[in-house]
Write an enzyme that holds these catalytic residues in place. Sequence first.
Site, PDB file in Angstrom:
ATOM      1  N   SER A 178       0.853  -1.189   0.000  1.00 59.53           N
ATOM      2  CA  SER A 178       0.000   0.000   0.000  1.00 59.53           C
ATOM      3  C   SER A 178       0.884   1.233   0.000  1.00 59.53           C
ATOM      4  O   SER A 178       1.969   1.237   0.605  1.00 59.53           O
ATOM      5  CB  SER A 178      -0.900   0.001   1.241  1.00 59.53           C
ATOM      6  OG  SER A 178      -1.500   1.270   1.411  1.00 59.53           O
ATOM      7  N   SER A 179       0.419   2.296  -0.644  1.00 58.42           N
ATOM      8  CA  SER A 179       1.207   3.528  -0.674  1.00 58.42           C
ATOM      9  C   SER A 179       1.306   4.185   0.699  1.00 58.42           C
ATOM     10  O   SER A 179       2.135   5.076   0.902  1.00 58.42           O
ATOM     11  CB  SER A 179       0.616   4.520  -1.683  1.00 58.42           C
ATOM     12  OG  SER A 179      -0.730   4.805  -1.392  1.00 58.42           O
ATOM     13  N   CYS A 180       0.506   3.723   1.665  1.00 55.73           N
ATOM     14  CA  CYS A 180       0.636   4.255   3.026  1.00 55.73           C
ATOM     15  C   CYS A 180       1.918   3.756   3.694  1.00 55.73           C
ATOM     16  O   CYS A 180       2.266   4.202   4.789  1.00 55.73           O
ATOM     17  CB  CYS A 180      -0.583   3.904   3.879  1.00 55.73           C
ATOM     18  SG  CYS A 180      -0.682   2.164   4.312  1.00 55.73           S
ATOM     19  N   TYR A 208      -1.824  -0.030  10.075  1.00 56.56           N
ATOM     20  CA  TYR A 208      -1.981  -0.700   8.778  1.00 56.56           C
ATOM     21  C   TYR A 208      -0.682  -0.622   7.991  1.00 56.56           C
ATOM     22  O   TYR A 208      -0.212  -1.611   7.414  1.00 56.56           O
ATOM     23  CB  TYR A 208      -3.122  -0.044   8.006  1.00 56.56           C
ATOM     24  CG  TYR A 208      -3.379  -0.609   6.635  1.00 56.56           C
ATOM     25  CD1 TYR A 208      -4.048  -1.816   6.476  1.00 56.56           C
ATOM     26  CD2 TYR A 208      -2.971   0.072   5.487  1.00 56.56           C
ATOM     27  CE1 TYR A 208      -4.306  -2.337   5.214  1.00 56.56           C
ATOM     28  CE2 TYR A 208      -3.215  -0.441   4.224  1.00 56.56           C
ATOM     29  CZ  TYR A 208      -3.883  -1.643   4.088  1.00 56.56           C
ATOM     30  OH  TYR A 208      -4.121  -2.159   2.834  1.00 56.56           O
ATOM     31  N   LYS A 230       1.967  -3.590   6.541  1.00 57.88           N
ATOM     32  CA  LYS A 230       2.300  -3.702   5.126  1.00 57.88           C
ATOM     33  C   LYS A 230       3.811  -3.626   4.900  1.00 57.88           C
ATOM     34  O   LYS A 230       4.367  -4.333   4.054  1.00 57.88           O
ATOM     35  CB  LYS A 230       1.589  -2.605   4.330  1.00 57.88           C
ATOM     36  CG  LYS A 230       0.084  -2.808   4.200  1.00 57.88           C
ATOM     37  CD  LYS A 230      -0.208  -4.067   3.406  1.00 57.88           C
ATOM     38  CE  LYS A 230      -1.694  -4.288   3.176  1.00 57.88           C
ATOM     39  NZ  LYS A 230      -1.965  -5.516   2.387  1.00 57.88           N
ATOM     40  N   HIS A 285     -13.753   3.970   1.364  1.00 59.75           N
ATOM     41  CA  HIS A 285     -12.727   4.927   1.014  1.00 59.75           C
ATOM     42  C   HIS A 285     -13.368   6.170   0.383  1.00 59.75           C
ATOM     43  O   HIS A 285     -14.581   6.230   0.222  1.00 59.75           O
ATOM     44  CB  HIS A 285     -11.721   4.294   0.049  1.00 59.75           C
ATOM     45  CG  HIS A 285     -10.912   3.206   0.668  1.00 59.75           C
ATOM     46  ND1 HIS A 285     -11.224   1.872   0.523  1.00 59.75           N
ATOM     47  CD2 HIS A 285      -9.800   3.245   1.435  1.00 59.75           C
ATOM     48  CE1 HIS A 285     -10.338   1.139   1.176  1.00 59.75           C
ATOM     49  NE2 HIS A 285      -9.467   1.941   1.747  1.00 59.75           N
TER      50      HIS A 285
END
Length: 308
Positions: free
Chosen positions: A104-106, A133, A137, A177
Site C-alpha cells: 500500500s502507498s501508506c 496498517y 504492510k 474509502h
Amino acid sequence: MVKILLTGARGMVGKNILNHDKAKNYDFMNPSSKDLNLLDKSEVDKFLSEHKPDFVIHAAGVVGGIQANINNPVKFFVENMLMGINLITAARESGVQQLMNMGSSCMYPRNIEHALSEDLILKGELEPTNEGYALAKVAAARLCEYISREHVNLEYKTIIPCNLYGKYDKFDETNSHMIPAVIRKFVVAVKEKSEFVDIWGDGEARREFMYAEDLADFVFYAIDNFTVMPQNLNVGLGHDYSINDYYKTIAKITGYKGTFKHDLTKPVGMKRKLIDNTLLTEFGWKSKTDLSQGVAKTYQYFLDEIVK
C-alpha cells in the site's frame, strides 16, 4: 495450467482479478476466510501443503478509510501483520516459488511533496492516522525481501498500488474509502436536494486514485513477467488530483448541482501521496482508465448493484 492461490478474493481487488478476462487462463483457488483463516498459522500450513499452489497472490486484509483506521488501530495492525507473516512464511515452508504481496502507498513516509519512489520505504515517519496498517504492510514487504535474499530460487515480491476505487468497493458510510463515500454522499444529496455537501479539510490535499480493474490488468501482466519484475514496484497513474478536483468530477457525473462546505475540524491524512511510476514504466505497463471514465463506471455499479 498454473494454479494460483488468491487471498482476499471477496474484496474489491480480489473480485476484479477473478472477473478479468485473463482469469480463465489460470486455475484459481479463492478460499473465503471461513475456508482459510489466515490468522491461524497451522491452518495456513495445512492448506498450502494440501493444495500446493504454483503462485500466491496475497490480497487479503483489513481495510478502511481514515476514520476506520483511527477507530481500530489494534485490529488494523495485528490482523494485517498476522495474515501477511503467516501466509508468506507458510508459502516459503511449502516451497511456493512465486508470491505477489499487495502493499500500500501508506507504507511511505508522510509529508513528502515529491513522488514516492520505492527506495523511500522506512525512510521517514509514517502517517499517524493509518500507522498500524502501514506497519503491517511494511513488515510483509520486508519479509518478502528477506526470503528472496535467502532463497535465490524463490521470487517473493511486493506491488505497491496507489489508492484504488471501482466495482466491488465498499459504499457504506463508516468503512468506505473516499471515492465510493463521496459517490454515496452525492446520490443522497441529489435525492434530498441538499444545498451543500461537506468536504473534510480544505480540499487541497492531493491523492492518486486508480480504477481497480486496471490493477487487475496489471496483475496478469506481472504474472507473465514476474521474474523480471522489481522486488518492490509502485503501481499507479503517476499523477494526482486534489480532493476538491475529485468532488467536482463526482458531482458532475452524479448530477449534483449544489455547493461544497469545507469542514476544517476533520482529519485529512497526508497532504500529498503520489507514487513514482518510473520503474513501472520501465516494466512496460500503464493504466488505461481515466478519472471520469472510472468514476462513471463506479457510479453505474453503485446504482445497479448497491441501490437497486
